[in-house]
Design a protein around this motif. Structure first.
Motif, PDB file in Angstrom:
ATOM      1  N   UNK A   1      58.712  39.188  29.815  1.00  0.00           N
ATOM      2  CA  UNK A   1      57.399  38.565  29.937  1.00  0.00           C
ATOM      3  C   UNK A   1      56.349  39.502  29.345  1.00  0.00           C
ATOM      4  N   UNK A   2      55.495  39.003  28.513  1.00  0.00           N
ATOM      5  CA  UNK A   2      54.525  39.854  27.830  1.00  0.00           C
ATOM      6  C   UNK A   2      53.345  40.155  28.728  1.00  0.00           C
ATOM      7  N   UNK A   3      52.646  41.282  28.379  1.00  0.00           N
ATOM      8  CA  UNK A   3      51.451  41.672  29.122  1.00  0.00           C
ATOM      9  C   UNK A   3      50.349  40.645  28.953  1.00  0.00           C
ATOM     10  N   UNK A   4      50.325  39.993  27.784  1.00  0.00           N
ATOM     11  CA  UNK A   4      49.298  38.986  27.532  1.00  0.00           C
ATOM     12  C   UNK A   4      49.432  37.820  28.499  1.00  0.00           C
ATOM     13  N   UNK A   5      50.714  37.402  28.753  1.00  0.00           N
ATOM     14  CA  UNK A   5      50.959  36.302  29.682  1.00  0.00           C
ATOM     15  C   UNK A   5      50.516  36.666  31.083  1.00  0.00           C
ATOM     16  N   UNK A   6      50.826  37.910  31.490  1.00  0.00           N
ATOM     17  CA  UNK A   6      50.407  38.377  32.806  1.00  0.00           C
ATOM     18  C   UNK A   6      48.892  38.388  32.930  1.00  0.00           C
ATOM     19  N   UNK A   7      48.214  38.899  31.882  1.00  0.00           N
ATOM     20  CA  UNK A   7      46.763  38.958  31.916  1.00  0.00           C
ATOM     21  C   UNK A   7      46.166  37.565  32.006  1.00  0.00           C
ATOM     22  N   UNK A   8      46.740  36.610  31.260  1.00  0.00           N
ATOM     23  CA  UNK A   8      46.251  35.238  31.292  1.00  0.00           C
ATOM     24  C   UNK A   8      46.431  34.632  32.674  1.00  0.00           C
ATOM     25  N   UNK A   9      47.613  34.855  33.273  1.00  0.00           N
ATOM     26  CA  UNK A   9      47.859  34.342  34.610  1.00  0.00           C
ATOM     27  C   UNK A   9      46.922  34.936  35.634  1.00  0.00           C
ATOM     28  N   UNK A  10      46.668  36.247  35.552  1.00  0.00           N
ATOM     29  CA  UNK A  10      45.752  36.906  36.470  1.00  0.00           C
ATOM     30  C   UNK A  10      44.343  36.349  36.331  1.00  0.00           C
ATOM     31  N   UNK A  11      43.919  36.083  35.110  1.00  0.00           N
ATOM     32  CA  UNK A  11      42.588  35.523  34.878  1.00  0.00           C
ATOM     33  C   UNK A  11      42.472  34.131  35.494  1.00  0.00           C
ATOM     34  N   UNK A  12      43.527  33.336  35.371  1.00  0.00           N
ATOM     35  CA  UNK A  12      43.496  31.989  35.941  1.00  0.00           C
ATOM     36  C   UNK A  12      43.381  32.044  37.459  1.00  0.00           C
ATOM     37  N   UNK A  13      44.168  32.918  38.100  1.00  0.00           N
ATOM     38  CA  UNK A  13      44.100  33.028  39.551  1.00  0.00           C
ATOM     39  C   UNK A  13      42.757  33.589  40.010  1.00  0.00           C
ATOM     40  N   UNK A  14      42.193  34.522  39.237  1.00  0.00           N
ATOM     41  CA  UNK A  14      40.846  35.020  39.546  1.00  0.00           C
ATOM     42  C   UNK A  14      39.831  33.895  39.438  1.00  0.00           C
ATOM     43  N   UNK A  15      40.005  33.050  38.421  1.00  0.00           N
ATOM     44  CA  UNK A  15      39.116  31.902  38.259  1.00  0.00           C
ATOM     45  C   UNK A  15      39.212  30.938  39.426  1.00  0.00           C
ATOM     46  N   UNK A  16      40.445  30.727  39.924  1.00  0.00           N
ATOM     47  CA  UNK A  16      40.645  29.847  41.071  1.00  0.00           C
ATOM     48  C   UNK A  16      39.951  30.409  42.309  1.00  0.00           C
ATOM     49  N   UNK A  17      40.107  31.715  42.563  1.00  0.00           N
ATOM     50  CA  UNK A  17      39.488  32.340  43.730  1.00  0.00           C
ATOM     51  C   UNK A  17      37.963  32.284  43.648  1.00  0.00           C
ATOM     52  N   UNK A  18      37.414  32.582  42.475  1.00  0.00           N
ATOM     53  CA  UNK A  18      35.963  32.584  42.306  1.00  0.00           C
ATOM     54  C   UNK A  18      35.382  31.187  42.498  1.00  0.00           C
ATOM     55  N   UNK A  19      36.005  30.196  41.875  1.00  0.00           N
ATOM     56  CA  UNK A  19      35.472  28.844  41.998  1.00  0.00           C
ATOM     57  C   UNK A  19      35.675  28.278  43.402  1.00  0.00           C
ATOM     58  N   UNK A  20      36.794  28.646  44.050  1.00  0.00           N
ATOM     59  CA  UNK A  20      37.011  28.217  45.425  1.00  0.00           C
ATOM     60  C   UNK A  20      35.914  28.738  46.341  1.00  0.00           C
ATOM     61  N   UNK A  21      35.529  30.004  46.153  1.00  0.00           N
ATOM     62  CA  UNK A  21      34.437  30.586  46.937  1.00  0.00           C
ATOM     63  C   UNK A  21      33.112  29.918  46.588  1.00  0.00           C
ATOM     64  N   UNK A  22      32.941  29.585  45.314  1.00  0.00           N
ATOM     65  CA  UNK A  22      31.713  28.913  44.882  1.00  0.00           C
ATOM     66  C   UNK A  22      31.550  27.569  45.579  1.00  0.00           C
ATOM     67  N   UNK A  23      32.641  26.810  45.709  1.00  0.00           N
ATOM     68  CA  UNK A  23      32.556  25.502  46.343  1.00  0.00           C
ATOM     69  C   UNK A  23      32.267  25.621  47.839  1.00  0.00           C
ATOM     70  N   UNK A  24      32.743  26.701  48.471  1.00  0.00           N
ATOM     71  CA  UNK A  24      32.361  26.963  49.865  1.00  0.00           C
ATOM     72  C   UNK A  24      30.852  27.207  49.961  1.00  0.00           C
ATOM     73  N   UNK A  25      30.329  28.040  49.056  1.00  0.00           N
ATOM     74  CA  UNK A  25      28.898  28.333  49.062  1.00  0.00           C
ATOM     75  C   UNK A  25      28.075  27.082  48.780  1.00  0.00           C
ATOM     76  N   UNK A  26      28.552  26.237  47.873  1.00  0.00           N
ATOM     77  CA  UNK A  26      27.824  25.004  47.571  1.00  0.00           C
ATOM     78  C   UNK A  26      27.783  24.078  48.785  1.00  0.00           C
TER      79      UNK A  26
END
Length: 294
Positions: A1-26
């Motif tokens: 598995x390439x580092x690029x794939x890992x980085x992309x996956x980590x970014x997606x999960x970070x995006x999920x966490x950030x937006x999930x918190x945003x919807x709580x705040x909204x």
């Protein structure tokens, strides 16, 4: 598995966490707004909300952030998106006077369906079957939880449906713009446009707020500012069609806050619907993990 794939996956999960918190705040923000619009004009709430957020941006960004915003390559796109978001909030806030928080949230969450469809038509995203399944399950969960069919097609209901369509369009534009400009610049442009637009009718509709209302107006702006920041940052990290089903999590918070603030007691169907909504999010997470391994 390439580092690029890992980085992309980590970014997606970070995006999920950030937006999930945003919807709580909204959802917290929506509760504050529902309290305010019972006595204060909607335009006044929008004005103070934008003023508070814009002030915070200027404190952190200084004069330089104003220059960057004025010369931003997404200036025109931001203006269009700001108009869409302003119209969405205006419809939503007006309906908040007549509907319960849970009812508002239920009808409003037609938006993730719109986002998923538009992400294909406008952004050219490829939406796997698991994401479609998550959106469908989440939407069914919303109906099970609140049964909005009983509400009928009253003016408040039509206003919330309009808000959902407008918000869906703005989210797709947000995903497109988020990759081209810094978050704080987007916030300055968005709230600057909203401040000017809401300020015009306010000259005729002004009502002097009490001290407690001033505090609540400022708190609403602060919560909305943090919500916008985390949403914009999340949109930079994950596709719109991935994030869309997680907007349903706000329904759980809406029922909880509705109970704590207005004493609304959830029915047994609410827990069934909430379980389906959480399940929709888990389908997305499982799908992304599978894609990373593949």
């Amino acid at each position: 598995m390439s580092a690029v794939t890992l980085d992309t996956g980590d970014r997606i999960f970070a995006g999920i966490l950030l937006t999930g918190f945003a919807y709580f705040l909204f959802t917290v923000h929506d509760s504050m707004v529902k309290l305010l619009v019972a006595a204060i004009p909607v335009w006044q709430v929008l004005f103070f909300r934008s003023l508070t957020i814009l002030t915070g941006c200027l404190i952190f960004g200084g004069r330089q952030i104003c220059k960057e915003a004025w010369h931003s390559p997404v200036f025109r796109s931001m203006f269009l998106r700001s108009i869409l978001m302003l119209a969405a909030w205006l419809c939503f806030y007006t309906a908040a006077r007549e509907l319960q928080l849970a009812e508002l949230t239920t009808i409003y969450y037609a938006a993730p369906i719109i986002v998923t469809v538009l992400s294909i038509l406008v952004l050219g995203e490829k939406v796997p079957l698991t994401r479609w399944a998550a959106v469908a399950i989440g939407f069914v969960g919303v109906f099970v939880a609140c049964d909005p069919a009983k509400l009928g097609l009253s003016l408040p209901v039509l206003l919330v449906l309009s808000a959902a369509c407008l918000w869906g369009l703005s989210i797709v534009l947000l995903r497109k713009i988020a990759l081209q400009e810094k978050t704080i610049v987007q916030m300055v442009l968005n709230n600057g446009f909203s401040l000017l637009t809401a300020g015009l009718p306010l000259t005729l509709l002004w009502m002097t707020p009490s001290l407690s209302q001033v505090v609540l107006l400022a708190a609403t702006g602060l919560v909305a500012g943090f919500a916008q920041f985390t949403l914009y940052e999340g949109m930079k990290r994950a596709p719109a069609s991935v994030i869309a089903p997680f907007e349903y999590t706000a329904l759980v918070w809406a029922f909880l806050l509705g109970f704590l603030i207005w004493g609304d007691v959830p029915r047994s169907e609410v827990f069934v619907g909430a379980s389906m909504i959480v399940g929709a999010g888990l389908i997305i997470i499982a799908g992304e993990r599978f894609r990373r391994r593949a």
